[in-house]
Design an enzyme around this catalytic site. Structure first.
Site, PDB file in Angstrom:
ATOM      1  N   HIS A  48      72.210 -29.378-102.899  1.00 18.69           N
ATOM      2  CA  HIS A  48      71.690 -29.795-101.638  1.00 18.69           C
ATOM      3  C   HIS A  48      71.407 -31.332-101.621  1.00 18.69           C
ATOM      4  O   HIS A  48      70.925 -32.010-102.634  1.00 18.69           O
ATOM      5  CB  HIS A  48      70.127 -29.112-101.382  1.00 18.69           C
ATOM      6  CG  HIS A  48      69.877 -29.350-100.114  1.00 18.69           C
ATOM      7  ND1 HIS A  48      69.179 -30.240 -99.587  1.00 18.69           N
ATOM      8  CD2 HIS A  48      69.877 -28.439 -99.027  1.00 18.69           C
ATOM      9  CE1 HIS A  48      68.825 -30.287 -98.229  1.00 18.69           C
ATOM     10  NE2 HIS A  48      69.173 -28.744 -97.950  1.00 18.69           N
ATOM     11  N   ASP A  68      71.969 -22.310 -97.282  1.00 15.06           N
ATOM     12  CA  ASP A  68      73.345 -22.115 -96.571  1.00 15.06           C
ATOM     13  C   ASP A  68      74.155 -20.883 -96.851  1.00 15.06           C
ATOM     14  O   ASP A  68      74.699 -20.374 -96.333  1.00 15.06           O
ATOM     15  CB  ASP A  68      73.990 -23.343 -96.270  1.00 15.06           C
ATOM     16  CG  ASP A  68      73.139 -24.491 -95.551  1.00 15.06           C
ATOM     17  OD1 ASP A  68      72.840 -24.333 -94.626  1.00 15.06           O
ATOM     18  OD2 ASP A  68      73.152 -25.647 -96.151  1.00 15.06           O
TER      19      ASP A  68
END
Length: 424
Positions: free
Chosen positions: A307, A364
């Site tokens: 991330h 995600d």
């Protein structure tokens, strides 16, 4: 005694106050830098620049911490509903039982959209991307409710705009999905809670009864909560920037939707499924693609791992991983793409290459898997992200208005040509 930072320019010293946030984060207040020195700072992408003070969300990427109004995301995802979290973000406190009931009832009175809006759906090309439709439809709400751009609104007037947007977005999102299938629209039922009502409008049919699976409701609640706000990211900063011009809420949120559409922001979970599809079409050999990801000379990158902000495990991913496992088990889905996803997940959690680089599966990755399992097409994932992010956008816009923040106006360092003349 307050601390100061010293900046020296051309032999002259200038002092600027150091401010400390409630979570002990530090910042140098350079709001008077240009006035005092004639200089500005250059910070492409604003990676080191705080644009505002905010009491809404705290994020510590190094430690993997995310809090809404001081509440850890883990506790909210476990104990709260999405509507409770929306109330918390927008109004600053968790609602009492009676406040939550009133909030739900008020929203339920505004879930219908104006019938004229249905004509817009007919005007879009049949293959229109759902995010393009969503941005256009939210923007158009200002034409149906022109009171939203009245100057100096009362609290009650402003709050009604907030309620209408919260109430109507699930209906708009569900209608976009139904139109993509060529199915008749399913209208809201106000007896349902917020998330159940959305699922009813999305998956219900006029031809048969539809019972919403409680496990799907639970998973959707968690997904929406985990996406509800994430500090000053691209789309949130866009909402605040547009709102700083005294623009109405509908237009400001529409701008946020446009920013969220980008694959570097909200489109990441769609990219996960597209990657998994690519691996499946290549034969499904995950070892081959893991080796490609490790090869620094290979342009392939594993989507949904690591991330930009979190340097540790994404705290949201820990929560949604369990929901993902529960959904796959509950629905008994046998999907080769999801099987590939599980193999990649196992590799990322056990392979030293990924562990050392902290390339853990992120939110995600898991949200893409859940949305696919529920039957949503990949191009619809970002629309669902927007549905979850709406309370955060509203809260940030509302805070900006209440703080009477000035219009956003970044500076630049000009690098073009100088002193040119026209030869005429």
């Amino acid at each position: 005694m307050s601390a100061n930072a010293e900046i020296k320019i051309d032999g002259k010293s200038y002092e600027f106050p150091i401010i400390t946030g409630t979570e002990n984060e530090k910042a140098i207040d350079i709001s008077k830098l240009r006035d005092l020195t004639g200089h500005i700072t250059l910070d492409p992408g604003y990676k080191n620049t705080g644009s505002t003070k905010s009491a809404i969300t705290f994020l510590d990427g190094e430690e993997g911490v995310l809090k809404y109004r001081g509440y850890p995301i883990e506790e909210l995802a476990e104990k709260a509903s999405f509507l409770e979290v929306a109330y918390l973000l927008i109004y600053g406190v968790l609602p009492s039982t009676q406040e939550l009931e009133n909030f739900q009832n008020t929203i339920s009175k505004h879930t219908l959209i104006h019938e004229d809006m249905k004509k817009f759906f007919d005007g879009f090309p049949s293959k229109s991307h759902p995010m393009a439709q969503l941005g256009s439809l939210v923007f158009s709400l200002a034409t149906f409710y022109p009171e939203s751009f009245k100057q100096n609104q009362t609290y009650e007037e402003l709050n009604l705009t907030i309620i209408k947007l919260l109430a109507k977005l699930p209906t708009i999102v569900a209608f976009i999905y139904k139109k993509s299938l060529g199915h008749p629209l399913i209208y809201p039922k106000n007896k349902y809670d917020y998330v159940t009502n959305y699922l009813w409008m999305t998956f219900g049919q006029r031809t048969e009864d539809y019972e919403v699976n409680p496990k799907i409701v639970s998973a959707m609640n968690k997904l929406l909560i985990l996406h509800a706000d994430h500090e000053q990211n691209c789309s949130t900063s866009t909402v605040r920037m547009v709102g700083s011009s005294d623009c109405n809420l509908y237009a400001s949120v529409s701008a946020g939707i446009a920013a969220l559409w980008g694959p570097l922001h909200g489109g990441a979970n769609q990219a996960v499924i597209e990657m998994l599809e690519r691996i499946k079409e290549d034969g499904g050999d995950t070892d081959k693609w893991i080796a490609k990801a490790k090869d620094k000379n290979d342009p392939f990158r594993m989507m949904g791992f690591g991330h930009r902000v979190y340097k540790n495990f994404d705290p949201r991913a820990k929560i949604i991983k369990k929901a993902c496992d529960d959904i796959l088990e509950s629905l008994g889905i046998n999907d080769p793409v999801l099987a590939i996803a599980k193999r990649l997940e196992e590799a990322a959690l056990t392979d030293p290459y990924f562990i050392e680089r902290k390339l853990y599966p992120n939110v995600d990755f898991y949200s893409g898997i859940i949305y696919r399992a529920l039957g949503f097409p990949s191009e619809f994932f970002t629309v669902l992200f927007a549905l979850g992010r709406l309370p955060g956008w509203i809260a940030q816009w509302k805070e900006m208005k209440e703080n009477k923040e000035p219009i956003g106006r970044p500076r630049q360092v000009y690098t073009g040509e100088v002193n040119k003349t026209m030869n005429k």
